[in-house]
Design an enzyme around this catalytic site. Structure first.
Site, mmCIF file in Angstrom:
data_model
loop_
_atom_site.group_PDB
_atom_site.id
_atom_site.type_symbol
_atom_site.label_atom_id
_atom_site.label_comp_id
_atom_site.label_asym_id
_atom_site.label_seq_id
_atom_site.Cartn_x
_atom_site.Cartn_y
_atom_site.Cartn_z
ATOM 1 N N GLY A 8 0.802 -1.220 0.000
ATOM 2 C CA GLY A 8 0.000 0.000 0.000
ATOM 3 C C GLY A 8 0.831 1.264 0.000
ATOM 4 O O GLY A 8 2.018 1.236 -0.326
ATOM 5 N N HIS A 32 3.944 1.531 -8.186
ATOM 6 C CA HIS A 32 2.983 0.440 -8.012
ATOM 7 C C HIS A 32 1.991 0.415 -9.188
ATOM 8 O O HIS A 32 1.658 -0.650 -9.716
ATOM 9 C CB HIS A 32 2.157 0.644 -6.743
ATOM 10 C CG HIS A 32 2.924 0.576 -5.462
ATOM 11 N ND1 HIS A 32 3.029 1.641 -4.607
ATOM 12 C CD2 HIS A 32 3.608 -0.443 -4.862
ATOM 13 C CE1 HIS A 32 3.739 1.295 -3.534
ATOM 14 N NE2 HIS A 32 4.102 0.039 -3.671
ATOM 15 N N ASP A 48 12.962 -3.794 -5.974
ATOM 16 C CA ASP A 48 13.329 -4.779 -4.943
ATOM 17 C C ASP A 48 13.964 -5.977 -5.649
ATOM 18 O O ASP A 48 13.395 -7.069 -5.695
ATOM 19 C CB ASP A 48 12.077 -5.178 -4.153
ATOM 20 C CG ASP A 48 11.498 -4.013 -3.392
ATOM 21 O OD1 ASP A 48 11.904 -3.779 -2.256
ATOM 22 O OD2 ASP A 48 10.655 -3.293 -3.968
ATOM 23 N N SER A 77 9.199 5.338 -3.801
ATOM 24 C CA SER A 77 9.051 4.386 -2.706
ATOM 25 C C SER A 77 8.004 4.933 -1.741
ATOM 26 O O SER A 77 7.918 6.156 -1.543
ATOM 27 C CB SER A 77 10.385 4.235 -1.972
ATOM 28 O OG SER A 77 10.181 3.654 -0.700
HETATM 29 P P1 AMP Z 1 5.929 -2.440 -1.748
HETATM 30 O O1 AMP Z 1 4.558 -1.901 -1.550
HETATM 31 O O2 AMP Z 1 7.016 -1.474 -1.443
HETATM 32 O O3 AMP Z 1 6.106 -3.798 -1.107
HETATM 33 O O4 AMP Z 1 6.082 -2.697 -3.296
HETATM 34 C C1 AMP Z 1 5.158 -3.488 -4.002
HETATM 35 C C2 AMP Z 1 5.712 -3.777 -5.366
HETATM 36 O O5 AMP Z 1 5.925 -2.563 -6.069
HETATM 37 C C3 AMP Z 1 7.078 -4.495 -5.294
HETATM 38 O O6 AMP Z 1 7.119 -5.498 -6.302
HETATM 39 C C4 AMP Z 1 8.041 -3.378 -5.578
HETATM 40 O O7 AMP Z 1 9.250 -3.812 -6.151
HETATM 41 C C5 AMP Z 1 7.253 -2.530 -6.557
HETATM 42 N N1 AMP Z 1 7.756 -1.158 -6.557
HETATM 43 C C6 AMP Z 1 8.023 -0.393 -5.480
HETATM 44 N N2 AMP Z 1 8.567 0.790 -5.866
HETATM 45 C C7 AMP Z 1 8.644 0.748 -7.212
HETATM 46 C C8 AMP Z 1 9.131 1.649 -8.209
HETATM 47 N N3 AMP Z 1 9.644 2.830 -7.900
HETATM 48 N N4 AMP Z 1 9.048 1.286 -9.510
HETATM 49 C C9 AMP Z 1 8.538 0.067 -9.854
HETATM 50 N N5 AMP Z 1 8.072 -0.829 -8.959
HETATM 51 C C10 AMP Z 1 8.128 -0.504 -7.658
#
Ligand code: AMP
Length: 289
Positions: free
Chosen positions: A40, A46, A159, A194
């Site tokens: 989230g 995302h 990631d 992020s």
């Molecule tokens: P998170 O909510 O941070 O766990 O991220 C969920 C998904 O979104 C994970 O697969 C992350 O690698 C991806 N994600 C997070 N930040 C980015 C970004 N800046 N660009 C592309 N994908 C992202």
């Protein structure tokens, strides 16, 4: 028109049973399912995963679950941003088919145990600084795959190590799901998007730019014959920046994450640093096979 009158197709599920009923109907229509797991506080990074999933699937499920088992620091878990109402609006705007937003007790029973032998990948880089993190990540992603049974799941290159770990889990457990890695979305100034960036003050945001600047400098100056020299130079560029505390800067084999050498086919540079109290990660692919 006020927002509330715009009819959208987003279906919201908190319970796995009701999500599964919906998915059974969709699968009976031979619809393909894409899954985008998230924690989230959604941002364009995302949403780019959701757009990619929409392009190749009939229905897209986005999960939002701040997974307690992947946080080794309880304070980090507590301060993790939670913006569910705004997230729902964004999911509606991008026409996501379904949101799965379960409470913790819908995912975990009390005292549940989990361990998967992930080999060296578990203990390198992020694994070293966040002990137990990848056990928690695989535990929750296994559950999400088991509940949704997606044809394809979409993860971000942001990631990078997580993608390798999940690939390893899928291989070990022979899970019938295809994994896709999507590119990193960045702010106009280069900072990797992020959820944690909302904790950065303007000054910290400026300081944090040294991470992407160093990665791009390395890409422009990359030389397979001088990997250790370049790594050290990158390290000192970041260490020279006030307000940034480096955890690691590694130039690694893109498959194993062990240090790369001149014979490595697939090379990626990965960095993690604290800016104030916010821990950031970033990476760049230097050499494709
Ligand atoms: P998170 O909510 O941070 O766990 O991220 C969920 C998904 O979104 C994970 O697969 C992350 O690698 C991806 N994600 C997070 N930040 C980015 C970004 N800046 N660009 C592309 N994908 C992202």
């Amino acid at each position: 028109m006020p927002n509330s009158l715009i009819s959208t197709g987003l279906k919201i599920f908190n319970a796995k049973k009701s999500l599964q009923q919906y998915l059974l109907q969709e699968k009976a229509l031979t619809n393909t399912i894409g899954l985008v797991p998230t924690m989230g506080a959604l941002h364009p990074g995302h949403l780019s995963l959701i757009e990619q999933a929409k392009q190749f699937n009939d229905k897209v499920v986005c999960s939002i679950f701040v997974n307690p088992t992947q946080f080794n620091d309880p304070k980090d878990l507590e301060k993790y941003p939670r913006t569910i109402e705004k997230d729902i609006e964004l999911l509606e705007q991008v026409n996501c088919s379904a949101l799965f937003n379960p409470p913790v007790n819908e995912i975990y029973d009390d005292n549940e145990q989990w361990h998967l032998d992930l080999g060296a990948l578990e203990f390198l880089l992020e694994g070293k600084f966040r002990p137990g993190h990848y056990q928690g990540v695989t535990q929750v992603v296994y559950k999400l795959f088991d509940i949704v049974k997606p044809d394809t799941a979409y993860f971000g290159q942001k990631d990078y190590q997580q993608f390798l770990v999940i690939s390893k889990m899928v291989e070990l457990l022979k899970m019938p799901v295809k994994l896709v890695m999507c590119p990193i979305l960045r702010e106009a100034d280069g900072l990797a998007m992020s959820s944690r960036n909302i904790h950065l003050s303007q000054e910290e945001h400026e300081h944090a730019l040294i991470l992407s600047k160093t990665l791009y400098w390395l890409k422009d100056n990359f030389d397979k014959d001088n990997i250790e020299g370049l790594r050290k130079e990158a390290e000192s560029m970041i260490n020279g920046r006030q307000g940034v505390e480096l955890d690691y800067f590694e130039i690694a084999d893109g498959k194993t994450l062990k240090p790369a050498n001149e014979n490595t086919e697939n090379i990626v540079a990965l960095v993690a640093a604290k800016v104030g109290i916010t821990r950031l990660i970033d990476n760049i692919i230097l050499v494709h096979p």
